[in-house]
Design a protein around this motif. Structure first.
Motif, short mmCIF file in Angstrom:
data_model
loop_
_atom_site.label_atom_id
_atom_site.label_comp_id
_atom_site.label_asym_id
_atom_site.label_seq_id
_atom_site.Cartn_x
_atom_site.Cartn_y
_atom_site.Cartn_z
N UNK B 24 0.84 -1.19 0.00
CA UNK B 24 0.00 0.00 0.00
C UNK B 24 0.87 1.23 0.00
N UNK B 26 2.63 3.92 1.92
CA UNK B 26 3.05 4.08 3.30
C UNK B 26 2.96 5.55 3.69
N UNK B 27 2.88 5.81 5.00
CA UNK B 27 2.86 7.21 5.45
C UNK B 27 4.08 7.99 4.97
N UNK B 28 5.22 7.34 4.89
CA UNK B 28 6.43 8.05 4.43
C UNK B 28 6.32 8.43 2.97
N UNK B 208 11.98 3.90 -0.27
CA UNK B 208 11.38 5.16 0.15
C UNK B 208 12.01 5.60 1.47
N UNK B 290 2.61 8.69 14.04
CA UNK B 290 3.39 7.73 14.81
C UNK B 290 3.30 7.96 16.30
N UNK B 350 13.31 7.95 12.92
CA UNK B 350 14.20 6.82 12.59
C UNK B 350 14.79 6.99 11.21
N UNK B 351 15.38 8.15 10.99
CA UNK B 351 16.00 8.43 9.68
C UNK B 351 17.46 8.78 9.82
#
Lengths: 450, 361
Positions: B24, B26-28, B208, B290, B350-351
């Protein structure tokens, strides 16, 4: 009498087929890994591009070769891995692979990874083990004879892998992991686009379930692989566990390494059994421990010196991961005794560091942002590891002293956040980091985790 | 063994199921798409429009030099600075990467007066066909060079009445700027956006997560530049306290502080997802999804930085010597924002910069 019995058992010949499979799989994964390293441009990015390298204590004289030398180095590494895989000039290949691999790691500790450490240990063991007696080109060319290896060979490899899993599990018996499901919660929420399971990963309960399951897996998988009745299911769990972590986290070839290496837990004759499945089905149960070959008569016990070496190696492997207990503070924060301890997948740590250089003979001062000299990866890794911050501070201090001709003090404005906590100071801003505190001494400039 | 499930059969079944799965949005991916559509591309569009206006005003100035046409040209230059400075928040892409390195073509700073004076006093062809302005070195073109022509020492209406060379040079530079703005947007649309969205094979990013991480880490990198280069270096932080006003950007206009405020506005746009009339979720919405909202903390640090910069009296060049406390206050506030972006925000998202690279753990 007791030790002789054990030494005799360790020297007992067993089928060398599983040891050969281990060698072939290890060499193949390392060959693949070497090619992948070059293909992804990491030689350039990690070794050629940086102008400063974080050498290991005592090995800071070891600088990466020029670009052409590094590519030659990788070629040698790949050829040596192929030599291990094929069992061609096996001992020499294993030794060259070990030296080339360790050398690459020693160039810059920024790139330390637990699975690189494991690869180094396995390569070391390969040098000492006759893994080329079966299914090797050395065998074909008559350089080696016999179908068996001493029992200590597969057993030491099993012990090594069991130690990795056990300490990885032990390290997870921690409040962050068990009671906050961190850093898993942070990591999993970003994987919503993973096929099939993605939407479920952002659910906190899933993170908790995976945290507990992960700890249980690490703690139990060694014994479960050793026990014949659970071995097949345990190996399936190994495949699923490492497959899943390989999909979710950027851990490169590590899943492949573990899936390949844990085949050593199967009976020594499993490759023969696999190729002669029908014959194996008709073999009596009692023959399994000796593998596909009939039991050999009792042999001479393992000599005391090799036995002592074996014990020393195991003792070192058992004690090294515990050395963090010699240092005060939370090891995941201070990282004193963190490396070489199988503390895998435990921390999501971010940091920011800048240095202030003060000339001692006047009031002049400078601010140094590491990004001006270091690569993004180096900055990111250094910013959370106090010993690397101090190492870079010493480098900056020496550079300024050489330029100014006067002594300087170097202070760090260093902040970090661990496993979802708010940022806090990592280093005492008043500590002069230009002074070397020694590689193994406690670093009293590290501020405690709040 | 009869009636029991073999582990190998189970494994084969799981693999088949895994192969039959779909993905699907993703939010990102949604956040990234929103930022591209509602922040980055509109910024580039504004840059193009502002460059076109500047070109027209330069033409008008040269056609009829006067106080009003000079002022209009200067205003147009000021307005062109805003989107260019805001775009620094995406300076990781075609701005700086080979083969494009476009930022040097339109915003090479600090300006080098000697290089520009050489062109003014020289006789090389400035503009025409394939040669001319497009062949000039980066240090003699772009907005900083235009600034020097419009705002340089002693420049007034008379400069454009008496120096035809100045007008020719200005026309060439503004025309080139239009082309550079168009080139930037074209490269983004045709090459870099597909790379960010992981469309097609063999792109710069594999996931992504990587491309989104580049965008999110861009905020901290932008603060790095602001603190180290835009203020720190001129303030003597890299020279043992010796002031270096010649290292300021936009010192002749003077617009150094406003440049920084515009750059911060770019950072704010990426975080909040608000740019002009455009609205998207930005990083803030992702954090809220999140359950790790950071809006309040971000805004507190951003407001403090903006307030500290606005509190600097006079131009930044003057303040370096006359208001060092004000400059230091601004640096301190920016430091707090920097730490937030590089430690707190990257942790929550978390990047962290992974091994650009290599593998972890």
């Amino acid at each position: 009498m007791g030790t002789e019995h054990i030494r005799r058992a360790l020297a007992q010949p067993v089928d060398g087929a599983s040891a050969a499979a281990f060698r072939i799989l290890f060499g193949a994964v390392m060959l693949l890994s070497s090619g992948r390293f070059v293909a992804r441009g990491w030689v350039q990015e990690l070794y050629v591009a940086p102008s400063f390298h974080f050498g290991w204590p005592g090995f800071q004289w070891l600088e990466p070769w020029p670009a052409w030398g590094l590519y030659l180095h990788m070629a040698v590494l790949a050829v040596a891995a192929a030599g291990v895989m094929l069992g061609l000039f096996y001992r020499v290949s294993a030794l060259i692979f070990l030296l080339a691999f360790i050398c690459l790691e020693f160039f810059d500790r920024t790139y330390y990874l637990n699975h690189y450490y494991l690869v180094s240990l396995i390569a070391l063991l390969c040098c000492a083990m006759p893994l080329h007696r079966v299914a090797s080109l050395d065998r074909l060319r008559g350089a080696v004879a016999g179908d068996t290896v001493p029992a200590w060979v597969p057993n030491l490899l099993r012990a090594q892998l069991a130690i990795v899993y056990f300490y990885a599990g032990l390290a997870k018996l921690d409040t962050d992991w068990l009671l906050r499901a961190e850093p898993l919660q942070t990591w999993l929420q970003v994987h919503a686009d993973v096929p099939w399971v993605g939407p479920y990963l952002a659910v906190p309960a899933v993170a908790f379930a995976m945290a507990w399951a992960g700890a249980l897996f690490d703690l139990s998988i060694g014994p479960l692989l050793l026990w014949r009745r659970t071995r097949s299911w345990a190996y399936l769990a190994v495949i699923v566990f490492h497959g899943l972590t390989g999909i979710l986290f950027p851990i490169g070839v590590f899943p492949w390494v573990m899936v390949a290496l844990t085949t050593i837990f199967f009976p020594p004759g499993w490759p023969r059994a696999l190729s002669h499945a029908t014959a194996r089905a008709s073999r009596p149960e009692g023959q399994e421990s000796a593998g596909g070959l009939p039991r050999r008569p009792s042999c001479a016990p393992l000599a005391p010196a090799p036995a002592a070496l074996l014990i020393a190696y195991l003792a070192l492997q058992l004690l090294l991961p515990l050395r963090h207990m010699l240092y005060p503070g939370e090891v995941n924060w201070t990282e004193e005794g963190f490396r070489f301890a199988w503390r895998v997948m435990l921390i999501e740590k971010t940091g920011h560091v800048e240095l202030r250089v003060h000339a001692l003979d006047d009031s002049r001062s400078w601010t140094v942002l590491p990004a001006a000299e270091l690569t993004p990866v180096q900055v990111r890794m250094m910013a959370t590891q106090p010993d690397m911050i101090a190492q870079y501070a010493r480098h900056v201090g020496q550079r300024f002293e050489a330029e100014l001709g006067t002594p300087v003090r170097v202070h760090a404005d260093a902040w970090a956040a661990l496993n979802g906590r708010p940022p806090q100071r990592l280093i005492d801003p008043y500590a002069d980091l230009s002074l070397d505190q020694g590689a193994f001494a406690h670093r009293d400039y590290i501020l405690p985790l709040q | 063994m009869r009636g029991r499930v073999s582990p190998w059969v189970l494994l084969a079944g799981c693999l088949l199921l895994a192969c039959d799965s779909g993905a699907g949005v993703s939010p990102r991916r949604a956040a990234l798409d929103g930022l591209i559509e509602h922040v980055f591309l509109p910024m580039m569009g504004d840059f193009g429009a502002a460059a076109a206006t500047l070109s027209e005003r330069a033409e008008a100035l040269c056609a009829a030099p006067g106080d009003d046409t000079l002022e209009q040209a200067r205003s147009a230059w000021q307005r062109a600075r805003t989107p260019v400075k805001q775009l620094e928040v995406v300076a990781f892409g075609p701005h700086t990467l080979p083969p494009w390195r476009l930022d040097a073509q339109f915003d090479f700073w600090p300006v080098r007066p000697d290089s520009i004076e050489d062109v003014l006093g020289g006789d090389q062809v400035l503009y025409g066909g394939d040669a001319g302005a497009f062949a000039l070195g980066a240090s003699t073109k772009g907005l900083p060079a235009i600034e020097y022509l419009l705002h340089g020492p002693g420049v007034g209406t008379a400069s454009f009445e008496t120096e035809s060379r100045r007008c020719d040079y200005l026309r060439a530079l503004t025309a080139d700027l239009e082309l550079q703005a168009a080139e930037l947007e074209a490269v983004w649309r045709q090459e870099f956006i597909p790379a960010l969205r992981i469309e097609g094979e063999g792109g710069r990013y594999e996931t992504i997560g990587e491309s989104f991480g580049e965008v999110a880490n861009g905020l901290g990198a932008t603060l790095d530049i602001i603190r180290a280069e835009k203020i720190g270096r001129p303030f003597g932080e890299k020279s043992g306290g010796e002031l270096q006003p010649d290292k300021l950007e936009s010192r002749y206009a003077p617009r150094s502080t406003e440049d920084i405020l515009d750059t911060l506005a770019g950072v704010e746009a990426v975080f909040t997802g608000r740019y002009g009339d455009h609205r998207t979720g930005g990083l803030a919405e992702l954090l809220r999804l999140g359950n790790r909202p950071k809006d309040v903390t971000f805004q507190r640090h951003m407001d403090a930085s903006v307030a500290a910069l606005r509190a600097i009296e006079g131009s930044l060049e003057q303040a370096l010597s006359d208001d060092p406390e004000g400059v230091q206050s601004a640096l301190d506030a920016l430091r707090e924002l920097h730490i937030f972006l590089q430690v707190d925000l990257t942790q929550a998202l978390a990047v962290t910069v992974t091994f650009g690279g290599s593998d972890g753990d």
